[in-house]
Design a protein around this motif. Structure first.
Motif, PDB file in Angstrom:
ATOM      1  N   VAL A 141      -3.463   3.643   2.044  1.00 13.96           N
ATOM      2  CA  VAL A 141      -4.741   3.182   1.475  1.00 13.96           C
ATOM      3  C   VAL A 141      -4.623   2.709   0.039  1.00 13.96           C
ATOM      4  CG1 VAL A 141      -6.143   4.603   3.004  1.00 13.96           C
ATOM      5  CG2 VAL A 141      -5.317   5.575   0.855  1.00 13.96           C
TER       6      VAL A 141
ATOM      7  N   PRO B 147      -3.683   0.585  -2.943  1.00 13.17           N
ATOM      8  CA  PRO B 147      -3.044  -0.703  -3.216  1.00 13.17           C
ATOM      9  C   PRO B 147      -2.036  -0.591  -4.356  1.00 13.17           C
ATOM     10  CG  PRO B 147      -5.290  -0.689  -4.051  1.00 13.17           C
ATOM     11  CD  PRO B 147      -5.121   0.587  -3.295  1.00 13.17           C
TER      12      PRO B 147
ATOM     13  N   GLN C 113       0.837  -1.184   0.000  1.00  8.30           N
ATOM     14  CA  GLN C 113       0.000   0.000   0.000  1.00  8.30           C
ATOM     15  C   GLN C 113       0.874   1.236   0.000  1.00  8.30           C
ATOM     16  OE1 GLN C 113      -2.410  -0.488   3.522  1.00  8.30           O
ATOM     17  NE2 GLN C 113      -4.152  -1.249   2.331  1.00  8.30           N
TER      18      GLN C 113
END
Length: 934
Positions: free
Chosen positions: A639, A641, A635
């Motif tokens: 947040v 990916p 990540q």
């Protein structure tokens, strides 16, 4: 009768003569000889030695053939005592004379005192005094050179020396020294100077120098020369040994005592034979310094014990039993000039050789053996002053065990070594080695070894501080020196736990991890090859910082002094040549990794981090063909990916590597500092997605960079001399599709070996150029809106309301219809609605409605008076009346656009109502709109 008388007369005369002779003999023996000896002996010593001698009394018994002397003393020419004794008794054996033997039944010397001087020229004081009193002549030299005759036969039945004292003075060295040996006792029985079958003399000698004692006893034969017995030297002090060994020993003895004991057997004949057996050597409290200036000893040993010492001179053989060394402590220092103190203390002793010395004749090889060596409780300290920061490495509780050693150097020797480190941790190794040809086999293990031990050496090569970290290893090491060059292999595993590295001087954390494990590992020498099955990296943290001067902290690791070495290492091998070093890694496993990045060249500084990085890289090698696989996910900024995968070719070769990176949902405000630098605006909201395709061949890069910006909203303007001079927002609006997404592909290519080539900067520049191109297009958003219903772009910016109501003015419904159509066609546009009221117009309208509701007169003078009363503040409306009206107007517009004209609620935003709305020419209150883009 007469005949008998004549015989009797002759007998009488004979007896009288014999009696006279006996009387003369007795008189001469008891009186004359002692008197003569007492006068002659001092004179002879004066003539022959230059000594002044005195003797208190001399007695001789002519019948017992015994001589006794009392209180003899002699002084040399300088007046110093040279020899003395209290009593001397010599008893000759009369019967041995008839056999041609000079025999002594007893020689007894009581409390002799002898002074022996070793002169600075290597001579002895006795020889010096003799030569001074007896200058050699040619005749004497010729006589000495003549061949000696057969020595006389001598026999000593008993020889004893009681309570003697020997003063030895040594003037041969710079520092004179004297040693007083007392008491000195000697006994010798049955000694003959001719061969006798089965009859050897017995002797014993005991001498003491303080608490240093020599004991010597055994059997002795003069002809043939033979002796067998026991010799023991007890408590020999270090200062005594240092005096005699000083010219030959390059070091300085500070403490210690030596005890040596051995049986021996020697014989002389055609060849000299010497055999020793049952020898024992003990050294206690040894302390040795390398020079007189050293305050601390470089070597100290609590005790050394050697048993079973044997030596055979003729057989050229030596044997030693067990050697036990207890609590040795060794300190070695490498000085700033690179010289090791132990090596420096030897000087040129090894280098000096006598070229004129004859070559030794070929003889049988010398044979030797040692049963074993055991070392316990050892300490070793290594200090290295070559690095800028002195290295100090100490081993404690060192234990070393060696198996049998011998002249058979081709036979293996077993060993076992274990030790702790003063800084923490332990290591051990066990196995066997062969001296010639050299081979080494051993199992190695170590645990919790602190990496800080090598910090001074790391700083020599890299600008890096090892704050913490512990090494552990376990494996087998094999070395083989039978051929040149040396070959070897290490097989096992290794790990480094708790690593923490920083830049010196408070540079902050650089690289750290919880655990790095390599298993299995196989390293080979010549050719150099490294193969690792699995590399597991757990919880690594990398902190990358770009300083205000543009230099990354990782670049600061490389020392300027190491640049030349680095350039040599980076030099490319000739085309087609095999790599000098081969490595293969089966799999790299990454667990819980993170990487933080900060850019301090920006204002405000930029910072973000990759977290939860995990995955694998397989098939890492520099030997083609190779097809590795990359699969890593994590990540970004907590947040977004991120996934990194692809194929990996052989590193350092022309094999292509195809790598893919995808990222989704990165909050664009994270990158606001970069947008501020290049666009001149910060970013308030939005998301970023990436789809990167990289093809790397050698050092050449060919890439496509798909950049996806979802609902990017710019923020405040940022002053930047690198920002583009173009309508940024308009350009972004033109790049935005109906879904509010900017999707562009930015292809780049270049050479990764070029220090000026930066992928990140090139991608950003490509995006800025594309934005400038879009902004330069002739399309005008406001021009499109002006086509609706004949309204100008200015008129589309507001609507009018009847004062005091939410009722639209004349023609305002058509205007909202035209605006709604534009919004539906351009979903990237946003309409900001700011409800508002005109404080006087709307207040008076509301007041009038209030009065009408109460039945009050609102015409003529009554209404004028009511207005004046309101203006004077004597009459008011509810406090929330105007605020509610302003909000209701904004809501009314939003509902009309959303419910009547099907405008998406995502395009409509209500702003904080205004209390100072303008009034148009018709007296209506206008509510302002503002257009924005995603």
């Amino acid at each position: 009768m007469a005949k008998k008388k004549a015989v009797s007369h002759r007998m009488r005369n004979l007896l009288i003569g014999l009696g006279g002779l006996l009387g003369l003999y007795t008189l001469a023996g008891f009186l004359v000889l002692p008197w003569w000896l007492a006068r002659t002996l001092p004179d002879q010593l004066e003539q022959r030695m230059g000594w002044h001698a005195e003797v208190e009394s001399i007695r001789f018994n002519p019948f017992a053939f015994s001589l006794e002397a009392d209180t003899f003393a002699a002084r040399d020419a300088d007046g110093e005592p040279v020899t003395s004794f209290d009593h001397l008794r010599v008893n000759l054996s009369f019967l041995h004379l008839f056999r041609g033997i000079i025999g002594f039944e007893e020689i007894r010397l009581v409390e002799p005192d002898v002074r022996v001087d070793l002169l600075n020229d290597g001579g002895i004081n006795y020889v010096r005094d003799w030569r001074a009193a007896n200058p050699e002549s040619e005749d004497a030299a010729a006589e000495d050179a003549s061949e000696p005759g057969e020595p006389p036969k001598l026999y000593f039945q008993q020889v004893s020396l009681e309570g003697g004292e020997l003063l030895f003075r040594d003037f041969s060295q710079e520092q004179a020294a004297e040693f007083r040996v007392a008491p000195l006792d000697l006994t010798l029985n049955d000694l003959a100077t001719w061969p006798r079958e089965g009859s050897d003399s017995q002797y014993s000698v005991m001498a003491a120098l303080g608490d240093q004692v020599i004991e010597w006893e055994g059997d002795l034969s003069i002809t043939p020369l033979y002796s067998a017995g026991r010799l023991k030297l007890s408590g020999l002090r270090y200062d005594t040994a240092a005096h005699f060994l000083g010219p030959y020993l390059p070091w300085q003895l500070r403490e210690g005592t030596v005890t040596l004991e051995s049986r021996y057997e020697l014989a002389g004949g055609d060849s000299f034979e010497l055999i020793t057996s049952e020898g024992q050597l003990t050294v206690q409290q040894l302390a040795l310094a390398l020079s007189a200036q050293d305050q601390e000893p470089a070597l100290s040993i609590d005790s050394v014990s050697v048993e079973g010492i044997g030596f055979d001179l003729t057989g050229r053989e030596a044997s030693i039993g067990m050697v036990a060394i207890e609590q040795p402590s060794v300190t070695a220092v490498r000085k700033a000039n690179g010289e090791i103190d132990w090596q420096a203390s030897l000087g040129n002793r090894d280098a000096v050789s006598d070229e004129s010395a004859p070559e030794p004749q070929a003889s049988a090889p010398f044979r030797w053996s040692v049963q074993g060596v055991e070392l316990t409780g050892g300490q070793v300290r290594w200090r290295d002053q070559v690095p800028d920061t002195e290295a100090d490495i100490a081993l404690n509780n060192l234990t070393v065990t060696l198996g049998g050693l011998s002249h058979h150097l081709e036979e293996p020797i077993s060993y076992r070594v274990s030790s702790g480190l003063a800084a923490g941790g332990r290591f051990s190794m066990a196995g066997q080695l062969t001296p010639t040809p050299f081979t080494f086999e051993g199992g190695l293990s170590g645990s919790d070894i602190p990496l800080s031990l090598v910090q001074p050496y790391v700083r020599e090569q890299a600008n890096l501080e090892l704050v913490s970290g512990r090494l552990a290893l376990d494996g087998n090491l094999d070395l083989d020196g039978q051929d040149d060059p040396l070959t070897g292999t290490f097989s096992g595993s290794a790990e480094i736990a708790g690593l923490d590295t920083r830049l010196p001087g408070g540079g902050g954390e650089l690289v750290s991890w919880e655990l790095l494990r390599l298993a299995p590992v196989e390293f080979n020498l010549n050719p150099a090859r490294l193969e690792i099955g699995t590399v597991t990296l757990n919880s690594p943290v990398v902190n990358v910082i770009r300083a205000a001067d543009g230099l990354h902290n990782l670049q600061q690791i490389v020392n300027a002094s190491g640049s030349s070495v680095e350039s040599e290492q980076n030099a490319e091998p000739p085309e087609g040549a095999d790599p000098g070093f081969i490595f293969r890694i089966g799999e790299l496993v990454l667990e819980k990794g993170s990487m933080a990045y900060a850019d301090r060249t920006l204002e405000p500084p930029f910072s973000t981090a990759f977290n939860n990085l995990a995955g694998t890289v397989t098939g890492i090698s520099n030997v083609p063909p190779q097809q590795g696989q990359v699969a890593i996910a994590g990540q970004l900024a907590g947040v977004a990916p991120v996934r990194f995968d692809g194929t990996l070719g052989a590193l350092g070769t022309e094999e292509p590597s195809n790598l893919h990176l995808t990222m989704e949902d990165l909050a664009l405000p994270v990158l606001s500092p970069y947008f501020g630098r290049y666009l001149g605006y910060s970013v308030d909201s939005g998301k970023l997605g990436l789809a990167l395709e990289y093809e790397i061949t050698g050092t050449r890069l060919k890439a496509s960079n798909e950049v996806i910006l979802d609902r990017m909203e710019l923020g405040a303007a940022v002053a930047s001399d690198q920002a583009i001079n173009a309508p940024v927002k308009l350009g972004l609006a033109l790049l935005t599709d109906r879904n509010g997404v900017i999707d562009v592909n930015l292809p780049i290519q270049g050479d990764l070996s070029d220090p000026q080539f930066s992928v990140g900067q090139i991608v950003m520049r490509a995006f800025v150029n594309l934005l400038m191109k879009a902004a330069a297009s002739p399309f005008s958003m406001l021009g499109s809106l002006a086509e609706f219903a004949g309204f100008s772009s200015e008129e589309l910016g507001y609507v009018s309301f009847v004062p005091g109501t939410v009722q639209l003015g004349q023609d305002e419904v058509e205007k909202l219809s035209a605006l709604a159509a534009a919004l539906r066609d351009r979903p990237e546009l946003l309409l900001n609605i700011r409800g508002g009221v005109a404080s006087e117009a709307d207040a008076l309208a509301l007041l009038k409605k209030q009065m009408e509701a109460r039945g009050e007169d609102v015409t003529g003078d009554a209404w004028a008076q009511a207005q004046q009363v309101w203006r004077d503040g004597e009459r008011s409306l509810p406090p929330e009346a105007l605020g509610r009206l302003a909000s209701d107007r904004g809501v009314a517009i939003r509902r009309l656009l959303e419910e009547t004209h099907d405008v998406s609620d995502k395009q409509l935003f209500l702003l904080d109502p205004a209390r100072d709305a303008p009034v148009d020419d018709q007296g209506n209150v206008t509510v302002q709109f503002t257009l924005d883009v995603r």
